[in-house]
Design a protein around this motif. Structure first.
Motif, short mmCIF file in Angstrom:
data_model
loop_
_atom_site.label_atom_id
_atom_site.label_comp_id
_atom_site.label_asym_id
_atom_site.label_seq_id
_atom_site.Cartn_x
_atom_site.Cartn_y
_atom_site.Cartn_z
N ALA A 1 35.29 36.24 46.53
CA ALA A 1 34.04 36.80 46.00
C ALA A 1 34.29 37.75 44.84
O ALA A 1 33.45 37.89 43.95
CB ALA A 1 33.28 37.51 47.11
N THR A 2 35.43 38.44 44.85
CA THR A 2 35.87 39.28 43.73
C THR A 2 37.27 38.84 43.35
O THR A 2 38.14 38.74 44.22
CB THR A 2 35.88 40.77 44.10
N ARG A 3 37.48 38.57 42.09
CA ARG A 3 38.81 38.11 41.67
C ARG A 3 39.73 39.30 41.44
O ARG A 3 39.45 40.17 40.62
CB ARG A 3 38.70 37.28 40.39
N TYR A 4 40.86 39.31 42.17
CA TYR A 4 41.88 40.34 41.99
C TYR A 4 43.15 39.80 41.33
O TYR A 4 43.99 40.57 40.90
CB TYR A 4 42.25 40.96 43.35
N ASP A 5 43.30 38.47 41.28
CA ASP A 5 44.52 37.86 40.75
C ASP A 5 44.50 37.84 39.23
O ASP A 5 43.52 37.42 38.61
CB ASP A 5 44.66 36.43 41.28
N LYS A 6 45.62 38.22 38.61
CA LYS A 6 45.69 38.20 37.16
C LYS A 6 45.75 36.77 36.62
O LYS A 6 45.11 36.44 35.63
CB LYS A 6 46.92 38.98 36.67
N ARG A 7 46.57 35.95 37.24
CA ARG A 7 46.81 34.60 36.74
C ARG A 7 45.77 33.62 37.24
O ARG A 7 45.38 33.63 38.41
CB ARG A 7 48.21 34.13 37.16
N GLY A 8 45.35 32.73 36.35
CA GLY A 8 44.34 31.76 36.72
C GLY A 8 44.80 30.82 37.81
O GLY A 8 44.04 30.47 38.72
N TYR A 9 46.07 30.35 37.74
CA TYR A 9 46.56 29.41 38.75
C TYR A 9 46.67 30.08 40.12
O TYR A 9 46.51 29.41 41.15
CB TYR A 9 47.89 28.79 38.31
N VAL A 10 46.94 31.39 40.15
CA VAL A 10 47.02 32.08 41.44
C VAL A 10 45.63 32.22 42.04
O VAL A 10 45.44 32.02 43.25
CB VAL A 10 47.68 33.47 41.27
N ASN B 1 27.84 16.80 46.11
CA ASN B 1 27.01 17.62 45.25
C ASN B 1 27.89 18.54 44.43
O ASN B 1 28.97 18.95 44.86
CB ASN B 1 26.04 18.45 46.10
N VAL B 2 27.42 18.85 43.21
CA VAL B 2 28.22 19.61 42.25
C VAL B 2 27.44 20.86 41.83
O VAL B 2 26.22 20.81 41.65
CB VAL B 2 28.54 18.77 40.99
N ASP B 3 28.15 21.96 41.68
CA ASP B 3 27.55 23.18 41.17
C ASP B 3 28.68 24.13 40.77
O ASP B 3 29.86 23.81 40.87
CB ASP B 3 26.64 23.83 42.21
N SER B 4 28.32 25.32 40.32
CA SER B 4 29.31 26.33 39.99
C SER B 4 28.77 27.70 40.36
O SER B 4 27.56 27.87 40.60
CB SER B 4 29.65 26.28 38.49
N THR B 5 29.65 28.66 40.42
CA THR B 5 29.26 30.04 40.73
C THR B 5 30.14 30.99 39.95
O THR B 5 31.32 30.72 39.73
CB THR B 5 29.38 30.32 42.24
N SER B 6 29.56 32.09 39.51
CA SER B 6 30.31 33.09 38.76
C SER B 6 30.85 34.16 39.71
O SER B 6 30.19 34.54 40.68
CB SER B 6 29.42 33.74 37.69
N VAL B 7 32.05 34.63 39.40
CA VAL B 7 32.72 35.65 40.22
C VAL B 7 33.12 36.80 39.31
O VAL B 7 33.72 36.59 38.25
CB VAL B 7 33.96 35.05 40.91
N ARG B 8 32.78 38.01 39.72
CA ARG B 8 33.17 39.19 38.95
C ARG B 8 34.66 39.45 39.12
O ARG B 8 35.18 39.44 40.24
CB ARG B 8 32.35 40.39 39.41
N ALA B 9 35.35 39.70 38.02
CA ALA B 9 36.78 39.99 38.07
C ALA B 9 36.99 41.50 38.16
O ALA B 9 36.40 42.27 37.40
CB ALA B 9 37.47 39.44 36.83
#
Length: 311
Positions: free
Chosen positions: A286-295, A97-105
């Motif tokens: 659940a909350t993005r703290y990393d600056k770089r996308g690959y990290v 199954n496929v879906d997506s979710t948004s995460v606050r940076a």
């Protein structure tokens, strides 16, 4: 005594053979298990790297190890190894199954002004360089600033956000992951996240990349996605949008047949929602703290690896 975040002996027995013995530059690595436990502690709590407890060793060592494994794709290789072992035992349900979710940076995730790339100092000493950054598919910088292009940061009503696109197997465990800016539509990244499915064979043979069936919600209901799945011979359960159905009926016999839809199979789509819930139990996801996308992609992949190890 192990805390709830530390690797158990059984989990460590799975991971230990996958880890390098030396770093080709300064001799042996620092104790991998201690460093892994530090990374897991940060995943679970979202604590700043420099605030890691002393029992995990120097925080810079733990931080750099996570950067390195995110840069050279090691987290993804660890995840694929665990998936391959489950598939060999018949413990992998290929009705995905496929879906997506948004995460606050977090505000600390913004401010990466240089172009997205993996630092060269991390890739010395025999590490394998990945051909493109994790977010190379989204080169436009977020409106109103917030980071360099390609860092999977986008502007939404809630501010800077990142979207995690995920494919899960039938037992609520992630198969593939992709991160994009938060304003990206789900359907535009469907093919990319599906193409990232790659479960190696434990013996001879090519990695398996084709699931038995795919379930998704109406956000993925369009002709391009259905044509893609038909071309690959994958059965799908995607409900038809009301406006698409009305347009088809208006065309009469020229509108074609309605897409097949299995209500019982569609009920299983809750597995992807539950997998997203498991991922967001990790505060660093659940909350993005990393600056770089690959990290950040490495952070999410490491969380997915723990879900597999502890399922």
């Amino acid at each position: 005594m192990l805390s709830r975040e530390d690797l158990t002996d059984g989990e460590w027995a799975v991971l230990e053979p996958l880890l390098p013995v030396s770093n080709n530059r300064c001799g042996r690595w620092r104790d991998h298990r201690q460093v892994m436990n530090g990374i897991i502690h940060r995943l679970s709590t979202g604590v700043q790297w420099r605030e890691l407890p002393e029992r995990f060793g120097p925080w810079k060592t733990v931080h750099k190890r996570h950067l390195l494994w995110s840069a050279d794709g090691a987290w993804e290789r660890f995840l694929q190894h665990v998936q391959a072992a489950a598939d060999a035992e018949g413990d992998l349900d290929w009705n995905v199954n496929v879906d997506s979710t948004s995460v606050r940076a977090h505000q600390h995730a913004a401010g990466a002004h240089e172009p997205a790339s993996r630092p060269t100092w991390l890739l010395k000493g025999g590490a394998t360089k990945v051909s493109s950054p994790a977010c190379a598919h989204d080169r436009a910088a977020p409106a109103g600033g917030g980071g360099a292009p390609g860092e999977a940061l986008g502007r939404s009503r809630g501010g800077l956000t990142t979207k995690i696109h995920i494919v899960t197997e039938g037992r609520c465990r992630p198969l593939s992951l992709l991160v994009t800016p938060g304003q990206r539509a789900d359907c535009t990244k469907f093919e990319l996240v599906m193409d990232k499915i790659r479960v190696p064979r434990t013996g001879l043979g090519r990695p398996r990349r084709t699931p038995d069936s795919v379930g998704a919600d109406k956000a993925y209901s369009n002709r391009k996605i259905r044509a893609y799945l038909r071309k690959r011979g994958i059965r799908h359960v995607i409900p038809e949008k009301k406006d698409h159905k009305a347009a088809r009926l208006r065309r009469g016999s020229h509108g074609g047949r309605p897409p097949g839809f299995n209500k019982d199979r569609y009920k299983d789509r809750n597995t992807v929602e539950r997998a997203i819930g498991k991922l967001k139990q990790f505060r660093a996801v659940a909350t993005r703290y990393d600056k770089r996308g690959y990290v950040y992609l490495g952070t999410v992949t490491a969380a997915a690896l723990l879900i597999w190890l502890r399922s």
